[in-house]
Scaffold this active site. Sequence first.
Site: not given
Ligand code: TNX
Length: 657
Positions: A172, A201, A272, A340-341, A433, A435, A483, A485
């Site tokens: 990021r 990412d 990602h 993740d995500e 975290y 951040d 993280w 960002e």
């Molecule tokens: C979630 S934690 C994410 C990251 C982001 C973060 C921001 C995780 C496994 N995935 O891609 O940077 O939140 O806090």
Amino acid sequence: MKQLKHLALALLAAGLAAQVGAIVQPIVPKPVSVVEKAYGNYQITPATLISYDETLPGAKETARYAAQTLAPALGYTLTVKPGAQETGIIFKKAETDMPAEGYTLDSTTGAVVITAATRAGAFYGFQTLRQLLPVEIFGKTASKTTRWYIPQVTIADAPRFPWRGMHMDPCRHWFDKQITKDMIDVMAAHKMNTLHWHLTDDQGWRLEIKKYPRLTEVGSIRLNSATMWKRNEPDGIPYGPYFFTQDDAREIVAYAAERNITVVPEIELPGHAMAALSAYPELSCFGKFQNGKPFTPRWAAGVDPDIFCAGNDKTIQFLEDVFDEVLAIFPSKIIHAGGDEAPKVRWKACPKCQQRMKDNNLANEHQLQGWMFNHFDRYLASKGRRIMGWTEVLDGGNLTEKATVMSWLGLGGALKAVEGNRQVVMVPHGVLYIDYGQLPRHLDPYEYLAGMNSIDRVYAYNPTAGIPEDKQHLIIGAQGNNWSENTWGREDLEWKMWPRGSAIAELCWTPQELRNYDSFIAGMNAAHMRRLKAMGLNNAPLPPAAVAKWKPADVSTAWAPKTWDVTRAVTGPGTWIVTFAYTGGANRLDMKDVALLVNGKPASGDAHEGFTGGTNKANVYTLTLTELPAGAKVTLQAAIRADGGSDSSGGIFIEKK
Ligand code: TNX
């Protein structure tokens, strides 16, 4: 008689203290046992030898590292000699078994003996020795006036967890080789042993892969410099190319290994992945954005719906090839493969993904992710490694038992993982975290994603809390996730990481029953904050004590007046700045009609409405007292309510303008 004895001891102690000269400084993370011995110190001088048993693994390297590490502050480099000597700093091979990474340190006026069975143990013995010296030893230039005393102590020590980590996200925002090495040095000083390096990412691919040069040619450059919503306006200023060559990465791995730090690389799949897909769009389900435009590395924060296609054999082949090159660089047993995500919208519409599900009898797209993850688990296992993934890799219910789970969401994921006998690293975002916020915002110039992971909250975390006792051995440790960002460069990286990283180091190292926040903070104040400064870090301060606090029981969803006695803080006439700072809970706090009362009578008011939560708005009040009679009682009054629920807590800070 007894009293006399006490008196004699007290006198003796007072007399000894006068001669001791050096006191035993607080060591962070706190060792398992520190016993202060007789008076007198060992003193390092240019004549001090560092010697070692040649049977102790890595002893030569550790002794050299010790000499090099002490040199800048000493102003001279101590001589290193093979074969344990009688005097000086001596690394000895333990005759008996020791816990993994454990050591003992025994100092007399003539010698400091570090005994260990492993290179890691010897290394940590040295890190403790370093902290026994005056804090100036952490300086980068010679401190000619300091006497380098080491008090006489016996220390026995070993870590609670085998995974004591920090995570860095150069995707990021870019953190170059030097920043990474400097971070590794500070981690090593805290006896942390794992650097989780998030290398791919949506916003950037940061590792050279020789077979796929476009990953860095295309994937390491954003078309705009912004990444966060606050700077979402495209500015047309390219960000990059930023990436580590394989040689750079090897250099980092070697540098870390010298400091007992394993670099765990993370290659994200299936989500990602925008930077990779920008370079090789054929690895996605549809080859381009839904609006028909070609993919570009994402320049805003957030989660992208376009992910690696799980139905395409080429994607699987590509990722295997990438892992082949990754494994050749990183000796880490554990390889992080993300997980993740990963939104499933494209997979739902993709014929290849649907076909893959049919062929493998998979009930839904979560199971498809499980299938893909398990494929790479087998692939990595065939090369002698183990896969790790974020909480969501559990979602399909078909995750292999062999995967290690990095649990960033609530406790649920960790419980599910240990139920299946998987190992877990705890990284709950609402605590670890980096951040997330740390100080009342008026004291913090930097940007954060959300939340309030203040150092007390971080310190209070126990990685095994809530895990059934018979499964606690599966919790292998914890780490802080940085993280980035909202982290734009070295300065705010260091600010966000330290001193919270010191708290994380201690919760990973020190047995739970020996940890105590007040003594941790006392140690931070007495020595460790100065060590961080001496290391040249732009570290954050410790948070000031709140003058008053609110907790969930004090608030409801309806506006209600509330008062706090602030006589202690408001010490005279003048302008006082009152800040409401949220520290936890799911709901923000709204406030208005803030006033100072002198002996119960309104003396100054500021009625505006503000709130404090994940973000703050107008949460600072200016109140002026024209006079304040001596001995008067000062009360702070405010109307407050919790927005949406009563789960809110925080502190009130008062400062003179
Ligand atoms: C979630 S934690 C994410 C990251 C982001 C973060 C921001 C995780 C496994 N995935 O891609 O940077 O939140 O806090």
